[in-house]
Scaffold this motif. Structure first.
Motif, PDB file in Angstrom:
ATOM      1  N   TYR A 316     -11.801  12.367  -8.118  1.00 40.59           N
ATOM      2  CA  TYR A 316     -13.162  11.967  -7.760  1.00 40.59           C
ATOM      3  C   TYR A 316     -13.127  10.605  -7.076  1.00 40.59           C
ATOM      4  O   TYR A 316     -12.594   9.626  -7.617  1.00 40.59           O
ATOM      5  N   PHE A 317     -13.671  10.535  -5.869  1.00 40.11           N
ATOM      6  CA  PHE A 317     -13.778   9.293  -5.109  1.00 40.11           C
ATOM      7  C   PHE A 317     -15.223   8.811  -5.150  1.00 40.11           C
ATOM      8  O   PHE A 317     -16.150   9.606  -4.978  1.00 40.11           O
ATOM      9  N   PHE A 318     -15.415   7.502  -5.335  1.00 37.00           N
ATOM     10  CA  PHE A 318     -16.745   6.911  -5.262  1.00 37.00           C
ATOM     11  C   PHE A 318     -16.602   5.469  -4.801  1.00 37.00           C
ATOM     12  O   PHE A 318     -15.486   4.951  -4.677  1.00 37.00           O
ATOM     13  N   ARG A 325     -16.126  -1.517  -2.030  1.00 39.31           N
ATOM     14  CA  ARG A 325     -14.964  -1.105  -2.814  1.00 39.31           C
ATOM     15  C   ARG A 325     -14.971   0.418  -2.969  1.00 39.31           C
ATOM     16  O   ARG A 325     -16.027   1.043  -3.057  1.00 39.31           O
ATOM     17  N   ILE A 326     -13.776   0.986  -3.027  1.00 41.07           N
ATOM     18  CA  ILE A 326     -13.610   2.435  -3.212  1.00 41.07           C
ATOM     19  C   ILE A 326     -12.650   2.653  -4.364  1.00 41.07           C
ATOM     20  O   ILE A 326     -11.574   2.039  -4.421  1.00 41.07           O
ATOM     21  N   TRP A 327     -13.047   3.528  -5.291  1.00 40.95           N
ATOM     22  CA  TRP A 327     -12.208   3.841  -6.435  1.00 40.95           C
ATOM     23  C   TRP A 327     -12.021   5.362  -6.540  1.00 40.95           C
ATOM     24  O   TRP A 327     -12.768   6.134  -5.929  1.00 40.95           O
ATOM     25  N   PHE A 339      -7.218   6.196 -12.904  1.00 42.80           N
ATOM     26  CA  PHE A 339      -8.212   5.352 -12.245  1.00 42.80           C
ATOM     27  C   PHE A 339      -7.499   4.403 -11.290  1.00 42.80           C
ATOM     28  O   PHE A 339      -6.522   3.759 -11.656  1.00 42.80           O
ATOM     29  N   LYS A 340      -7.997   4.316 -10.074  1.00 36.77           N
ATOM     30  CA  LYS A 340      -7.294   3.531  -9.061  1.00 36.77           C
ATOM     31  C   LYS A 340      -8.280   2.899  -8.088  1.00 36.77           C
ATOM     32  O   LYS A 340      -9.244   3.543  -7.660  1.00 36.77           O
ATOM     33  N   ASN A 341      -8.032   1.647  -7.746  1.00 33.17           N
ATOM     34  CA  ASN A 341      -8.775   0.974  -6.683  1.00 33.17           C
ATOM     35  C   ASN A 341      -8.132   1.357  -5.355  1.00 33.17           C
ATOM     36  O   ASN A 341      -6.977   1.039  -5.094  1.00 33.17           O
TER      37      ASN A 341
END
Length: 520
Positions: A316-318, A325-327, A339-341
């Motif tokens: 899941y990208f948001f 910022r995109i995580w 979970f990743k930045n």
């Protein structure tokens, strides 16, 4: 006796199905620019050639077809919308059977500021819609100009979902998100394949006095972008916070509806001090993720990736509109992992910068897009290609040692990639190996650089008189079109093992390693 003790030695030619997610290298590429305040990218189901871009203030829906933005808009609603602040043309959803019935739906604020969801239809020209509406699906008065929601989407149940904000101002002064007699601050669920008022019989509040039967879930502040996992049907909602916390809400596909996500008494996992519900009540459905305003100020809900980069499936990208910022993360309904930045990784090449993320989008084959509201640009997430030597080589009977190389393209679509090794023992046989992890382990007379699940490409090949060997890989034939499929965006590790009878006591050696990340 083989030097490989793993049971994998019995597999003559196969490949690990997917390497760890951490091995992926992603990037963004500019698809199109020149849009005015774009707020959405979407496409009809299965449409591989077009994406549709929604412009908030112009009221235009425009088409990018085979990489070219068409001059004629698909639909022009400029005269039918209001455009003050958060108002405008806000949502677009294609019917699941659009390919056959040509039906689609739009969400906008009309000149009086009310939310309106209308049905339209395509014309005989597939790139142009009929300008007259087919039907009014919903008309909802708005007390303030902000928190209009605007996102609409079809779920895996073929029902139309409508995300409604709480009516605006601040702290929901009318407590509308908790009022089941109001459609504001809710997720609505409609069946547009039945007559008006389009209420499915299995909506959670059907038959209850004083309750709007369209309601599917409530306690929502401003759902700026929600989406359904196209594989599982799970629902993810990005709900914009008040002054301190942004949140991602979740609803499994198996849910019968009726969830209360806690606004206005809760913001994320935190009590607001406002009335309307009881903070941390067991009846509330809390978010699966929150972040504070030190990282942004307005969440942009995203999408679960189900596109051609197979190793990304289920991610899941948001993002955040203010900080850009995109995580990403994975969620199985109970646990969040990986979970990743992704902000730096997805920073476009060159001088382009992604600003003001207004939406994530998905095309008909699952590619994921990022919408830059401020600059009017549309970016696509894709995998990067990369090849590097690593690990070092060991001297052999012919000289300083064998060195890995490659030829052709790293694009799987081009299907021209080949492995080379030079500096080996002339006249001796050997074969290429590969795996999912890099290691450095003394083995035989050299160093094994490939670890984890190790596999071989057979049959063996004879090193020529100059110490060279070449193995072309055809991704359309076994093992690559079966159990050994190679995935774009995933890194694999290759090496050449070969006999060298006079090179050392073990009589065999290794080249150095080659780290390869394939792309689409």
């Amino acid at each position: 006796m083989s030097i490989f003790t793993s049971p994998a030695r019995l597999i003559c030619a196969s490949l690990l199905l997917a390497a760890p997610l951490s091995a992926q290298i992603l990037r963004t590429e500019l698809v199109a620019s020149g849009f005015v305040r774009p707020i959405l990218v979407t496409a009809p189901p299965g449409d591989a050639n077009r994406i549709f871009v929604v412009e908030q203030n112009s009221g235009l829906i425009r088409i990018i077809k085979n990489g070219v933005t068409l001059s004629t808009p698909f639909l022009d609603l400029g005269s039918k919308i209001s455009t003050n602040g958060e108002r405008g043309l806000l949502g677009l959803a294609f019917h699941p059977d659009y390919a056959n019935n040509g039906r689609f739906f739009v969400n906008f604020t009309n000149p009086s500021g009310s939310t309106k969801v209308n049905e339209y239809a395509v014309s005989a020209d597939p790139d142009v819609a009929l300008q007259a509406k087919v039907a009014v699906i919903q008309l909802i008065s708005q007390p303030f100009s902000n928190h209009n929601g605007g996102c609409i989407a079809f779920g895996g149940d073929d029902k139309l979902y409508i995300g409604m904000g709480d009516g605006g101002s601040g702290n929901d002064p009318g407590n509308r998100a908790q009022d089941l007699g109001e459609r504001l601050g809710k997720m609505l669920r409609l069946d547009v394949d039945i007559p008006p008022p389009y209420v499915p019989a299995d909506n959670p509040f059907v038959g209850q006095t004083g309750v709007r039967e369209e309601i599917w879930a409530y306690g929502i502040r401003n759902p700026w972008r929600f989406s359904f996992d196209s594989l599982t049907g799970d629902l993810y909602i990005g709900d914009v916070g008040q002054n301190a916390w942004e949140e991602i809400d979740f609803q499994p596909a198996s849910s019968p509806g009726g969830e209360n996500y806690g606004w206005r008494c809760m913001e994320g996992f935190n009590c607001t001090g406002n009335s309307g519900c009881t903070c941390n009540d067991a009846a509330l459905t809390l978010p699966i993720h929150e972040y504070g305003h030190n990282l942004g100020c307005s969440v942009t809900g995203g999408i679960v990736y189900r596109g051609p980069i197979s190793a990304l499936g289920g991610t899941y990208f948001f993002g955040d509109y203010c900080s850009a910022r995109i995580w990403s993360f994975r969620y199985d309904g109970t646990n969040m992992t990986e979970f990743k930045n992704r902000t730096s990784e997805l920073d476009p090449p060159g001088s382009d910068i992604i600003n003001d993320i207004s939406s994530f989008g998905e095309d008909g084959v699952g590619n994921l897009y990022i919408v830059d509201y401020a600059d009017g640009q549309i970016f696509r997430i894709t995998s990067d290609c990369d090849v590097n030597n690593y690990c070092g080589t060991t001297p052999n009977s012919a000289g300083p040692g064998a060195i890995m190389g490659s030829s052709g393209s790293l694009s799987l679509a081009d299907n021209s990639f080949g492995l080379t090794s030079s500096g080996g023992a002339p006249g001796q046989f050997g074969y290429f190996i590969f795996g999912d992890q890099p290691v450095s382990i003394p083995t035989a007379d050299g160093v094994r650089c490939v670890g984890g699940n190790i596999f071989r490409l057979l049959p063996p090949q004879t090193i020529d008189g100059s110490g060279n060997v070449f193995n072309p890989l055809d991704f359309n034939t076994p093992p690559f079109n079966g159990a050994g499929q190679v995935f774009a965006g995933t890194t694999y590790y290759f090496q050449h093992w070969y006999r060298d009878k006079t090179g050392g006591p073990a009589g065999s050696n290794f080249s150095d390693g080659l780290q390869v990340t394939f792309c689409l």
